[in-house]
Design a protein around this motif. Structure first.
Motif, short mmCIF file in Angstrom:
data_model
loop_
_atom_site.label_atom_id
_atom_site.label_comp_id
_atom_site.label_asym_id
_atom_site.label_seq_id
_atom_site.Cartn_x
_atom_site.Cartn_y
_atom_site.Cartn_z
N LEU A 27 45.16 25.69 31.98
CA LEU A 27 45.06 25.45 30.54
C LEU A 27 44.98 23.96 30.24
O LEU A 27 45.70 23.15 30.82
N ARG A 28 44.11 23.61 29.32
CA ARG A 28 44.00 22.24 28.84
C ARG A 28 44.50 22.13 27.41
O ARG A 28 44.91 21.06 26.97
N ALA A 29 44.41 23.21 26.67
CA ALA A 29 44.87 23.23 25.28
C ALA A 29 45.62 24.54 25.06
O ALA A 29 45.16 25.59 25.50
N THR A 30 46.77 24.47 24.42
CA THR A 30 47.57 25.67 24.16
C THR A 30 48.11 25.64 22.74
O THR A 30 48.26 24.58 22.14
N ARG A 31 48.40 26.84 22.24
CA ARG A 31 48.95 26.95 20.89
C ARG A 31 49.78 28.23 20.82
O ARG A 31 49.40 29.25 21.38
N ILE A 32 50.92 28.15 20.12
CA ILE A 32 51.71 29.34 19.83
C ILE A 32 52.01 29.34 18.34
O ILE A 32 52.27 28.28 17.75
N SER A 33 51.91 30.50 17.72
CA SER A 33 52.24 30.61 16.31
C SER A 33 53.17 31.80 16.10
O SER A 33 53.09 32.79 16.83
N PHE A 34 54.05 31.67 15.14
CA PHE A 34 55.00 32.72 14.80
C PHE A 34 54.71 33.18 13.38
O PHE A 34 54.40 32.37 12.51
N ASN A 35 54.82 34.48 13.17
CA ASN A 35 54.52 35.06 11.86
C ASN A 35 55.59 36.08 11.49
O ASN A 35 56.17 36.73 12.36
N ALA A 36 55.81 36.22 10.18
CA ALA A 36 56.71 37.25 9.66
C ALA A 36 56.10 37.77 8.36
O ALA A 36 55.81 36.99 7.46
#
Length: 137
Positions: A27-36
Motif C-alpha cells: 500500500l502507498r495510500a490508505t484511508r479508514i473512515s467510521f460512520n454511524a
C-alpha cells in the motif's frame, strides 16, 4: 497528536486466522473512515421543531481503502483469495500515535491497473463485517 508520516498508517491482515498479522500488499495510500447512522425521533412535540436523534442507536460501520503496488506473492495471493472466497478475516489498522483498530472486514472491491512503461498497481476497498475493537497507543 502532531503531524505524522502517512506511511505509518498501516493495514495488516491476519494471514492464518490465528493472529499472525502482516502488512497487506504494498500500500502507498490508505484511508479508514467510521460512520454511524442517525436515528431520527423528531415529533410534533420536539422543542422549536428541531430534529431530535436517539443517542446510541443506529448502525455503526467502518470502511478501509487503499492503493499501491504488489509487495510479495504471499500477501497478494491472500488478498485475492479473500475477495474471491468472500471471506471476512480480521484486519488491524494501525493509526500512528492514536491506536489500533481491529476486527473483521470484507473486501468489497479490488481493481488492477498498469501502463506499459510502469508498475502494476491496485486499489482495494473493505467494509467492516462485525464489531471492531480499539486499543489506544
Amino acid at each position: 497528536m502532531g503531524a505524522q508520516n502517512g506511511k505509518d498508517l498501516l493495514i495488516k491482515l491476519d494471514m492464518t486466522g490465528g493472529g499472525l498479522f502482516e502488512t497487506i500488499v504494498g500500500l502507498r495510500a490508505t484511508r479508514i473512515s467510521f460512520n454511524a447512522e442517525a436515528v431520527d425521533v423528531t415529533s410534533l412535540e420536539s422543542a422549536g421543531g428541531w430534529r431530535e436523534l436517539l443517542g446510541g442507536a443506529g448502525v455503526k460501520s467502518a470502511a478501509i481503502s487503499g492503493s499501491g503496488v504488489f509487495k510479495d506473492a504471499g500477501t497478494d495471493e491472500r488478498a485475492r483469495q479473500i475477495f474471491f472466497d468472500g471471506e471476512t478475516p480480521d484486519f488491524q489498522v494501525i493509526i500512528p500515535d492514536f491506536g489500533i483498530i481491529e476486527g473483521a472486514f470484507q473486501m468489497t472491491s479490488i481493481e488492477y491497473a498498469g501502463s506499459h512503461n510502469g508498475e502494476a498497481t491496485y486499489e482495494l476497498s473493505m467494509a467492516s463485517a462485525g464489531a471492531l475493537t480499539f486499543t489506544a497507543a
